[in-house]
Design an enzyme around this catalytic site. Sequence first.
Site, PDB file in Angstrom:
ATOM      1  N   ASP A  14       0.844  -1.196   0.000  1.00  0.00           N
ATOM      2  CA  ASP A  14       0.000   0.000   0.000  1.00  0.00           C
ATOM      3  C   ASP A  14       0.882   1.250   0.000  1.00  0.00           C
ATOM      4  O   ASP A  14       1.977   1.235   0.566  1.00  0.00           O
ATOM      5  CB  ASP A  14      -0.888  -0.039   1.258  1.00  0.00           C
ATOM      6  CG  ASP A  14      -2.073   0.908   1.156  1.00  0.00           C
ATOM      7  OD1 ASP A  14      -2.266   1.527   0.094  1.00  0.00           O
ATOM      8  OD2 ASP A  14      -2.800   1.032   2.160  1.00  0.00           O
ATOM      9  N   ASN A  63     -10.806  -2.687  -6.141  1.00  0.00           N
ATOM     10  CA  ASN A  63      -9.960  -1.766  -6.919  1.00  0.00           C
ATOM     11  C   ASN A  63     -10.567  -1.375  -8.263  1.00  0.00           C
ATOM     12  O   ASN A  63     -10.144  -0.401  -8.879  1.00  0.00           O
ATOM     13  CB  ASN A  63      -8.556  -2.357  -7.143  1.00  0.00           C
ATOM     14  CG  ASN A  63      -7.677  -2.310  -5.898  1.00  0.00           C
ATOM     15  OD1 ASN A  63      -6.754  -3.108  -5.742  1.00  0.00           O
ATOM     16  ND2 ASN A  63      -7.955  -1.369  -4.992  1.00  0.00           N
TER      17      ASN A  63
HETATM   18  C1  FPP Z   1      -1.641   0.377  -3.332  1.00  0.00           C
HETATM   19  O1  FPP Z   1      -1.257   1.693  -3.587  1.00  0.00           O
HETATM   20  C2  FPP Z   1      -1.233  -0.490  -4.364  1.00  0.00           C
HETATM   21  C3  FPP Z   1      -1.997  -1.270  -5.168  1.00  0.00           C
HETATM   22  C4  FPP Z   1      -3.171  -0.871  -5.956  1.00  0.00           C
HETATM   23  C5  FPP Z   1      -1.604  -2.671  -5.283  1.00  0.00           C
HETATM   24  C6  FPP Z   1      -0.170  -2.934  -5.626  1.00  0.00           C
HETATM   25  C7  FPP Z   1       0.173  -2.593  -6.997  1.00  0.00           C
HETATM   26  C8  FPP Z   1       1.437  -2.513  -7.425  1.00  0.00           C
HETATM   27  C9  FPP Z   1       2.615  -2.780  -6.560  1.00  0.00           C
HETATM   28  C10 FPP Z   1       1.630  -2.074  -8.820  1.00  0.00           C
HETATM   29  C11 FPP Z   1       2.299  -3.025  -9.670  1.00  0.00           C
HETATM   30  C12 FPP Z   1       1.788  -4.382  -9.562  1.00  0.00           C
HETATM   31  C13 FPP Z   1       2.128  -5.352 -10.401  1.00  0.00           C
HETATM   32  C14 FPP Z   1       1.826  -6.766 -10.038  1.00  0.00           C
HETATM   33  C15 FPP Z   1       2.829  -5.098 -11.674  1.00  0.00           C
HETATM   34  P1  FPP Z   1      -2.381   2.791  -3.581  1.00  0.00           P
HETATM   35  O2  FPP Z   1      -2.616   3.204  -4.989  1.00  0.00           O
HETATM   36  O3  FPP Z   1      -3.582   2.299  -2.840  1.00  0.00           O
HETATM   37  O4  FPP Z   1      -1.664   3.914  -2.783  1.00  0.00           O
HETATM   38  P2  FPP Z   1      -2.357   5.067  -1.908  1.00  0.00           P
HETATM   39  O5  FPP Z   1      -3.118   4.381  -0.800  1.00  0.00           O
HETATM   40  O6  FPP Z   1      -1.185   5.848  -1.414  1.00  0.00           O
HETATM   41  O7  FPP Z   1      -3.231   5.842  -2.841  1.00  0.00           O
END
Ligand code: FPP
Length: 228
Positions: A14, A63
């Site tokens: 996250d 998501n």
């Molecule tokens: C959370 O950050 C992240 C995700 C949506 C899941 C993890 C995704 C990745 C690591 C990207 C690449 C993945 C692959 C498998 C290529 P967020 O967007 O919720 O962050 P925030 O809470 O700060 O907005």
Amino acid sequence: MSNNILKHLAIIMDGNGRWAKQRGLMRTKGHEQGANTIRDITQYCAEHETIETVTLYAFSTENWKRPKYEVDFLMRLLDRWLKQELPTYHRFGARFETVGNIEGFSPKLQETIASIKEQTADHTNVTQILALNYGSRYEIAKAASQLAKRGEEITEDSLGRELNTPYQDIDLLVRTSGEQRLSNFLLWQLSYSEFYFTKTLWPDFTPMELEEIINQYLHRDRRFGAVV
Ligand code: FPP
């Protein structure tokens, strides 16, 4: 000193968006950087003596509610990244697996996923499971309904076996970015796990920090409800 062994590590990755925002970048840049962290952590797990499985929450059933451009970007990134990472899966001896409803993805992405699974199936250093279009309540409800349809008894054993994730229980769960919640991730499999929350944003998370967390885990007292 306790005798904890770490076989199955799970991580809620996250903070990609906040990492990008802090730098005045598009959220998508945070996801790109987050993908690099996945590589580093997988290498660490592959080289670790006892870790057999690392399960990473990459895309939840919730998501899809993100802006379309971000969802489309994540799908393209996953496709591109898996193809590009194949040599690293081979180099690390890592087997690629998924949990979740990948039928919800485009046929092209499903094909890429199937192909990487097939080409890494014999690797034994670590199994990397990406949770993709995954939701734990759905997984549990579906397993119960399948047992009911077949007229089978619903017990802890039968339900546990019917889940999409009949992997060994999770020993340690890490969530980055300071949030302290499960977000519908592996509710059944986390029943006796140790939890660790770090403020570090996922793109800044390193194998060195993971090692510190694991060292703390090894010293925790796990009683599984008993008095020891
Ligand atoms: C959370 O950050 C992240 C995700 C949506 C899941 C993890 C995704 C990745 C690591 C990207 C690449 C993945 C692959 C498998 C290529 P967020 O967007 O919720 O962050 P925030 O809470 O700060 O907005």
